[in-house]
Design an enzyme around this catalytic site. Structure first.
Site, mmCIF file in Angstrom:
data_model
loop_
_atom_site.group_PDB
_atom_site.id
_atom_site.type_symbol
_atom_site.label_atom_id
_atom_site.label_comp_id
_atom_site.label_asym_id
_atom_site.label_seq_id
_atom_site.Cartn_x
_atom_site.Cartn_y
_atom_site.Cartn_z
ATOM 1 N N ASP A 892 64.620 23.360 33.831
ATOM 2 C CA ASP A 892 64.994 23.626 32.686
ATOM 3 C C ASP A 892 65.550 25.176 32.613
ATOM 4 O O ASP A 892 64.864 25.902 32.883
ATOM 5 C CB ASP A 892 64.094 23.344 31.632
ATOM 6 N N LYS A 961 60.160 27.898 18.222
ATOM 7 C CA LYS A 961 61.139 27.554 19.226
ATOM 8 C C LYS A 961 62.564 26.807 19.020
ATOM 9 O O LYS A 961 63.502 27.210 19.440
ATOM 10 C CB LYS A 961 60.482 26.698 20.237
ATOM 11 N N ASP A 1170 70.789 21.249 29.366
ATOM 12 C CA ASP A 1170 70.759 22.125 30.258
ATOM 13 C C ASP A 1170 69.231 22.027 31.004
ATOM 14 O O ASP A 1170 68.572 22.873 31.321
ATOM 15 C CB ASP A 1170 70.426 23.457 29.512
#
Length: 1409
Positions: A892, A961, A1170
């Protein structure tokens, strides 16, 4: 064929180029044409009066047999690609080189379309007229089509290509109808139309016109007369130019016999052509032809050895029978008696089942519904809802709908066949020609399946309700998709393309003319416009009416027999009730209609098996078809679009299709093929655990249980105060929203588990991929795929296993730590985490439900369970390093958007924060932001702030986050507040309002502000590039094109009173109101932001202000949005979306580059934006690939190339700039305007203007000035030099710092003074650089290189503090009026890169980890 041992060796070797994995089969029964006799090789003339079957398909096509050599030499295999691994060319993984100064531009006029009075459902605009024409001709209604052509001919000028196309398609339909009974009368009818309608109205015939006339002569006239007619038409074609004759000779419409006759009738032009049989073999044997056949899977790859399959026994017959048994049997029998190896049988069986799933999806679903109902009828259960499965109920509705739809179709046929005056207002005129093509069985199945699917997902203000408008459009779109899914038409299109290549080659080789230089004799393609893609579509209004008609019939016919207990007597009572009812409600002040399912039906959907409801877009059991065009790839018989269109935007399709046809998107298509070729399996042990949990009704992991434990808020007593009842109303709304969300979530999870159950025994399944308009790849199957939630990811594993090796075993342990949430430690610490919890891992794998359930506490519990099982299996094997692991291991990125921004700007500090810079430990920007927020909250809590006191101690990485991650993608402040609030609901599930903290919303607002503040302090290196992107977007979205400028000039000079496109006939008269509206449309901002990715994919932002259309249906009036390229762009959405969409297009490019290189190296590769996946043993190789792709991409100057593309794409445009009134240039412009008004003798009010506004008269004046300056006449040039306009004043006194652009929020921007000052500083840099370039200074030295600072986060925050305060220009401008002026569209210089070298990334082990 490769031996099995060789296959295992191949899978162990990650760097060996993949080779063919299996042989091909000869399956002639899969192509019915191969069962027909081949054409004679001895006769060069076709037989007279051929018998033609269909009246709607072109009979000039060669059969597939014509493309095949004799079966003994080339067996037919339609799915060669699905059974072999192609050898990938190394250059595919390289970035293409291209000229950014010459971007792809699809020219489509922005002029308004003429208004048409809708007459008997024949269309309300030119595009709809053509759609109706094509629909009429498909069902053979030539009289109605002739009326439409008359309207088209009157609407357009005779030279318009749309008119020629309409006449051509009509003539072709007459030809096809005549071929059913070939007579001279058919030829006379065609010639009569050509003379009396085409030529008489001044329509100029083209090559297609003459091809149809020649084919008619060859088919309908006797020997001798046919040749004379063909020669006559050839002579007529020569009068229109040699390019027309060249196009005729290369036309793919002729059959091979007809083309042979055509060439032989031109002995002065061509040598003797080869025999028909030889020409048919050339279709296969030319390099171009064979390459296309291989690409379409019609011929096996030449490098692969082909075993001929003996034609004896019942092998092929049994497999053919297997497909034929589809309607009679649920399961296809395995072809045990087929000749060939077991692998060949497996492949043939998988292919047959794939065809079954695709071609007969609706029929298969109905058959399974019928089977369920028949089972119940057999045991005497009749209609009771409590005991009937949902599939049997759906079959009852299906049966009830059939007679209603049969009546609808019959009525539509009667209305269309009768004179219009008999039923002038019948709605069948609007949709009858499309309804006539439908079968009642298809309509019933689509209506039932789509409504149940929508019921599963339905949620909103009215519980489980569905909008009638959305459902009507969805059902209508399903009908359109079903009508367009014509496998024969797709195959015919390929055969035409194949024949055209062959004939172009033969025409050149047979020509007697010797050319000094070779010339391209192929006809030039017509200019591509958006409308050319829409001819086969059903107009939106018609789709909506068809859908509403289907829903109306469903409401009338769908019933349930509900059984309940009588509360007084306790007896069972049964009653037939409507399954759905129509309800009207209000949402955000708008009145909306809903279809509401019965509550007993919703309960059944939530708790029972839902198999066979979804009938399309399932995972595949063979490799997807390689993408070769916009709609050719993925599934074999079900058309899919390779680029998903947002809200039906036509410009997106126009650009994507043009790029594909030009070959620009070859690498993107190849990347999608790589993703689709990866074989997967259902992880059976995890599925077993998940099924046990589901059947028990327990909530575990992210599975939603049957009993959520939620209690409905108690209604306050009658004497409660207004505040108490208002509070109860809010709590009730919250309860209903959560309940509806959980219902939808559980229903969707039911679908996922049913899909997994259906594929659990498959050896290999595949996910075909497509991209969205930004280039991001997504699997096409929507229910179960690896991009889904933790549940769907936990259910999947690679089909191929690879030995772990020592490194792979380490990465498997690290992967477990990442899944558990221990992902910010060093790699060694993460590996040690797994070993420290080895007992828990064993307990989780051995007793997942009856043990300590350690895995449930993980961040991703189901994936963690799968990893525990994989680790246990590896440790239990004799040698763990030799264990064949199938579990995908993830790599990641760290806030991927910020990684791209840091690389684009060469920002050292930013690169360090997101792990682009090498370091011993991973940097975590989320933790850094959380720590800063903690400090700010603690400080204010000590000062006694109530909100700070409430949240102090609860700020975690998880709270910040999502907001940090999406801030770079343009999340709004209120969006960030909602993200934080979602986390606070989880932290404070039983929150009760207090006097100091009235709601969690106020707390979320406070925390979101602190997150933005922290982001602005520690990560501002991206702000200059983000501001530059916003400044460019602001100018583009307030610009008018060169075409608009010319039309505006013509209007003000009295040259062009009507702003229709030149291809339309000018109306004899037009009202003043209509003219005013047309002029207003031409003045609208219609320019969207368009750019090209490094992989040459054009990105078109689709955000426009929709025009609406009200459609009257019997069920209710439905308002729909109509998309058009002439709609006004939505500036706010365009600007807000541009920077994030640009970054999305870059990470999509990085993913595709990585996928191509991984395929070249032999890795199985999967991606979730991603997050990149491969086998554990291949992680080191993947890490090299990821870093190399990122470095290669950012080693090029992406922003500089974007600036060059913008300058080229928007050349000649002008934009409406906003200036600060206090600037010197503004004062000069204001003075000119005062003098100009005085000269005209008019006031602002009389000019319908306001102070400081830029009028379109000024555009016309500047356009005239430029014309004069470019004149070759010195007198004219002198006049131009003497002219003064507001634009010329700006050009003489340019002052970019006076620009007051629309403010776009930057990363971490707040209303705090320091944040405002930082934005002002960025603005001064960007616009100051433009001013310096204009003044002749070196723009490259304007920007200071980013400092190579390596301060930790808290020190970096201190560095960003500003020592002095100043009043920002934006605050000054707020107190003053602004001024607008039209100026040429130019762009600021690109911000200079900092000193950070992107190649340092190669040494960063935490870039992706």
């Amino acid at each position: 064929m490769l031996a099995r041992a060789a296959g295992r060796k191949l899978r162990r070797d990650a760097f060996r180029t993949p080779t063919t994995l299996s042989d091909q089969l000869t399956l002639p029964w899969l192509c019915p044409a191969l069962l027909r006799p081949h054409s004679s090789a001895t006769s060069s003339r076709r037989p007279r009066r051929r018998s033609i079957g269909s009246r709607h398909e072109s009979r000039a096509l060669a059969t597939t047999a014509e493309l095949q050599p004799p079966p003994a030499s080339l067996p037919f295999n339609p799915f060669a690609q699905a059974w072999e691994r192609q050898i990938q060319a190394a250059e595919l993984s390289l970035l293409p080189s291209w000229d950014s100064s010459n971007p792809l531009v699809v020219r489509d006029s922005l002029a308004s379309l003429p208004t048409i009075r809708a007459n008997h459902g024949m269309g309300a605009d030119p595009v709809e007229l053509h759609q109706n024409l094509y629909a009429c001709l498909r069902v053979g209604r030539v009289e109605r089509a002739a009326v439409i052509i008359a309207r088209i001919t009157a609407l357009y000028k005779p030279s318009a290509p749309e008119v020629v196309d309409a006449h051509n398609v009509y003539l072709q339909t007459l030809l096809e109808l005549g071929l059913q009974d070939p007579t001279a009368a058919a030829m006379a009818r065609i010639e009569d139309w050509y003379r009396s309608q085409t030529l008489r109205t001044g329509v100029q015939p083209n090559a297609q016109t003459f091809v149809t006339l020649m084919r008619a002569a060859m088919s309908f006239l006797d020997a001798g007369a046919d040749e004379a007619a063909v020669r006559r038409y050839l002579a007529m074609a020569r009068e229109h130019g040699p390019h027309v004759v060249d196009a005729i000779n290369a036309s793919p419409e002729f059959s091979d016999e007809e083309w042979d006759m055509l060439i032989r009738l031109q002995p002065e032009e061509f040598n003797e052509p080869p025999s028909v049989a030889h020409v048919q073999s050339i279709h296969v044997n030319t390099p171009a032809g064979r390459r296309s056949l291989i690409e379409h899977g019609l011929v096996a790859h030449p490098a692969q050895p082909i075993k001929p399959v003996p034609q004896k026994g019942m092998g092929l017959d049994s497999l053919r029978q297997a497909l034929g048994l589809f309607d009679a049997a649920e399961q296809l029998p395995y072809p045990h008696d087929m000749a060939g190896t077991p692998e060949e049988k497996d492949q043939a069986y998988a292919y047959a089942r794939q065809l079954q799933m695709e071609q007969d999806g609706l029929a298969a679903a109905v058959q399974r519904w019928r089977n369920e109902d028949e089972k119940l009828q057999g045991i005497g259960v009749h209609g009771v809802l409590n005991t009937k499965p949902i599939q049997a109920i759906m079959y009852n509705w299906y049966c009830a709908l059939l007679p209603l739809f049969k009546k609808r179709i019959e009525r539509a046929k009667r209305v269309l066949s009768a004179p219009v005056t008999d039923n002038p207002h019948d709605e069948s005129h609007a949709y009858g020609v499309w309804l006539e093509r439908c079968k009642p069985e298809q309509l019933a199945a689509i209506t039932v399946a789509r409504t149940i699917q929508a019921s599963v997902r339905g949620k909103g203000d009215i519980e489980s309700a569905l909008k009638i408008s959305a459902l009507s459009i969805a059902v209508g779109s399903d009908v359109q998709e079903h009508l367009n899914a014509d496998a024969q038409a797709r195959r015919d299109a390929f055969l035409k393309k194949q024949r055209k290549q062959t004939r172009t080659h033969l025409v050149n080789s047979l020509s007697k003319k010797t050319l000094d230089t070779p010339q391209d004799t192929s006809p030039k393609p017509e200019t591509l416009t958006n409308a050319s893609f829409e001819k086969a579509d059903i107009p939106l209004s018609v789709r909506t009416r068809i859908g509403a008609m289907c829903i109306e019939d469903l409401l009338q016919s769908a019933t349930l027999i509900v059984t309940v207990d009588d509360p007084k007597t306790g007896m069972k009572l049964s009653r037939s009730m409507a399954a759905f009812h129509h309800q009207v409600g209000f949402h955000q002040g708008k009145k909306l209609g809903y279809i509401v399912p019965h509550h007993e039906l919703l309960t059944k959907l939530r708790t029972e098996s839902v198999h066979s409801i979804h009938s399309v877009r399932l995972p595949m059991v063979v490799e997807p078809k390689a993408w070769s065009s916009f709609e050719d790839g993925g599934y074999y018989t079900t058309p899919q679009k390779v680029v998903r269109q947002k809200n039906g935007d036509t410009a997106q399709r126009a650009y994507a299709q043009s790029a594909i046809e030009n070959g620009d998107m070859a690498k993107v298509l190849a990347g999608l093929d790589v993703l689709g070729r990866v074989p997967w399996q259902i992880n059976a042990p995890v599925f077993d655990v998940m099924a046990r949990v589901w059947n028990s009704g327990e909530s575990l992991g992210s599975l939603v249980g049957e009993d959520t434990g939620m209690e409905r808020p108690v209604e306050p007593p009658a004497d409660a105060t207004y505040q108490e009842r208002a509070m109860w109303g809010k709590e009730l709304q919250k309860y209903e929203n959560i309940k509806g969300g959980l219902h939808s979530q559980r229903c969707f999870q039911n679908f996922q588990l049913e899909t997994a159950r259906a594929f659990v025994n498959e050896k290999k399944i595949y996910f075909p991929h497509s991209v969205d308009f930004r280039g991001r790849a997504y699997p096409i199957p929507p229910i179960l795929n690896h991009i889904g939630s933790d549940i769907s990811r936990g259910l999947l594993k690679f089909a191929h296993g690879k030995e772990l090796g020592t490194v792979g075993l380490q990465w498997l342990k690290i992967h477990l730590a990442n899944l558990y949430g221990f992902d910010k430690a060093s790699l060694r610490e993460r590996e040690q985490f797994a070993m420290d919890n080895i007992n828990e891992i064993y307990d989780s794998a051995t007793n997942p439900l009856d043990g300590r359930r350690w895995w449930v506490k993980a961040e991703d519990p189901w994936q963690c369970l799968a990893c525990c099982m994989e680790l246990k299996n590896a440790f239990d094997s004799p040698d763990p390093t030799r264990y064949l692991s199938q579990l995908p291991v993830h790599q990641d990125g760290t806030c991927n958007g910020l990684q791209h921004y840091a690389a684009l700007g060469g920002d050292h500090a930013g690169a360090r924060q997101v792990n682009l810079e090498p370091s011993d430990r991973p940097q975590d920007i989320y933790t850094g932001v959380a720590e800063l927020v903690k400090e700010m909250v603690a400080k204010e809590a000590a000062e006694g702030l109530p909100l700070a006191n409430f949240i102090n101690g609860y700020i975690t990485r998880k709270v910040v986050k999502r907001t940090v991650m999406t801030n770079v993608y343009g999340v709004t402040f209120m969006g960030a507040k909602q993200q934080v609030q979602d986390q606070l609901f989880a932290i404070f599930p039983n929150f009760k309002p207090t006097e100091k903290v009235r709601s969690l919303g106020s707390v979320a607002l406070y925390v979101a502000y602190k997150i933005f503040d922290a982001l602005g302090k520690i990560f501002n290196g991206a702000q200059e590039i983000q501001y530059w992107l916003g400044e460019c977007g602001d100018r583009i979205t307030t610009s008018i094109t060169a075409e608009q400028i010319k039309r505006i000039q013509g209007r003000f000079e009295g040259l062009d009173p009507v702003v229709y496109d030149a291809k339309f006939t000018a109306p004899k008269k037009i009202s003043a109101a209509a003219l005013k509206k047309l002029n207003k449309n031409m003045e609208n901002f219609q320019t969207a932001i368009i750019w090209t990715t490094p992989l040459k994919m054009p990105i078109v932002q689709p955000y426009r202000k929709d025009s609406v259309q009200k459609i009257k249906t019997k069920i209710q009036d439905i308002t729909v949005s109509k998309k058009s390229q002439t709609d006004v762009i939505d500036k706010r959405k365009q600007l807000q979306a541009f920077p994030p969409n640009f970054i999305h297009s870059l990470d999509a490019t990085h993913m595709i580059l990585s996928a191509l290189k991984a395929s070249e190296m032999g890795l199985d590769f999967a991606a979730v934006h991603d997050s990149f996946w491969t086998h554990a043993s291949d992680i080191p190789n993947l890490n090299v690939i990821l870093r190399d792709a990122f470095v290669r991409m950012h080693s090029e100057d992406i922003i500089d190339r974007l600036a060059a593309e913008f300058s080229a794409r928007y050349a000649g445009a002008m934009y409406r700039a906003t200036l600060l009134v206090s600037s010197e240039v503004s004062q000069k412009i204001t003075k000119w305007r005062m003098n100009h008004r005085r000269k005209l003798g008019k006031t602002l009010g009389e000019l319908n203007s306001r102070q400081g506004a830029a009028s379109f008269e000024e555009v016309a004046l500047e356009s005239r000035r430029q014309e004069l300056l470019q004149s070759e006449d010195p007198e004219e040039r002198k006049k131009g030099e003497e002219m003064v306009t507001p634009t010329s004043i700006w050009l003489a006194n340019p002052d970019p710092k006076a620009l007051n652009s629309y403010r776009l929020g930057l990363i971490g921007q707040t209303k705090d003074q320091k944040s405002v000052d930082r934005q002002t500083e960025v603005r001064e840099k960007v616009l100051g650089a433009e001013a310096d370039v204009i003044n002749g200074e070196d723009g490259e030295e304007v920007f200071e290189a980013a400092e190579d600072t390596t301060h930790p986060i808290d020190e970096a925050a201190q560095e960003m503090q500003k020592p002095a305060k100043k009043i920002s220009p934006s605050r000054q401008a707020a107190d003053k009026a602004s001024l607008q002026v039209w100026i040429p569209l130019t762009f600021p210089p690109v911000p200079a890169k900092g000193g950070w070298d992107v190649s340092r990334l190669r040494d960063s082990k935490y870039f992706f980890s």
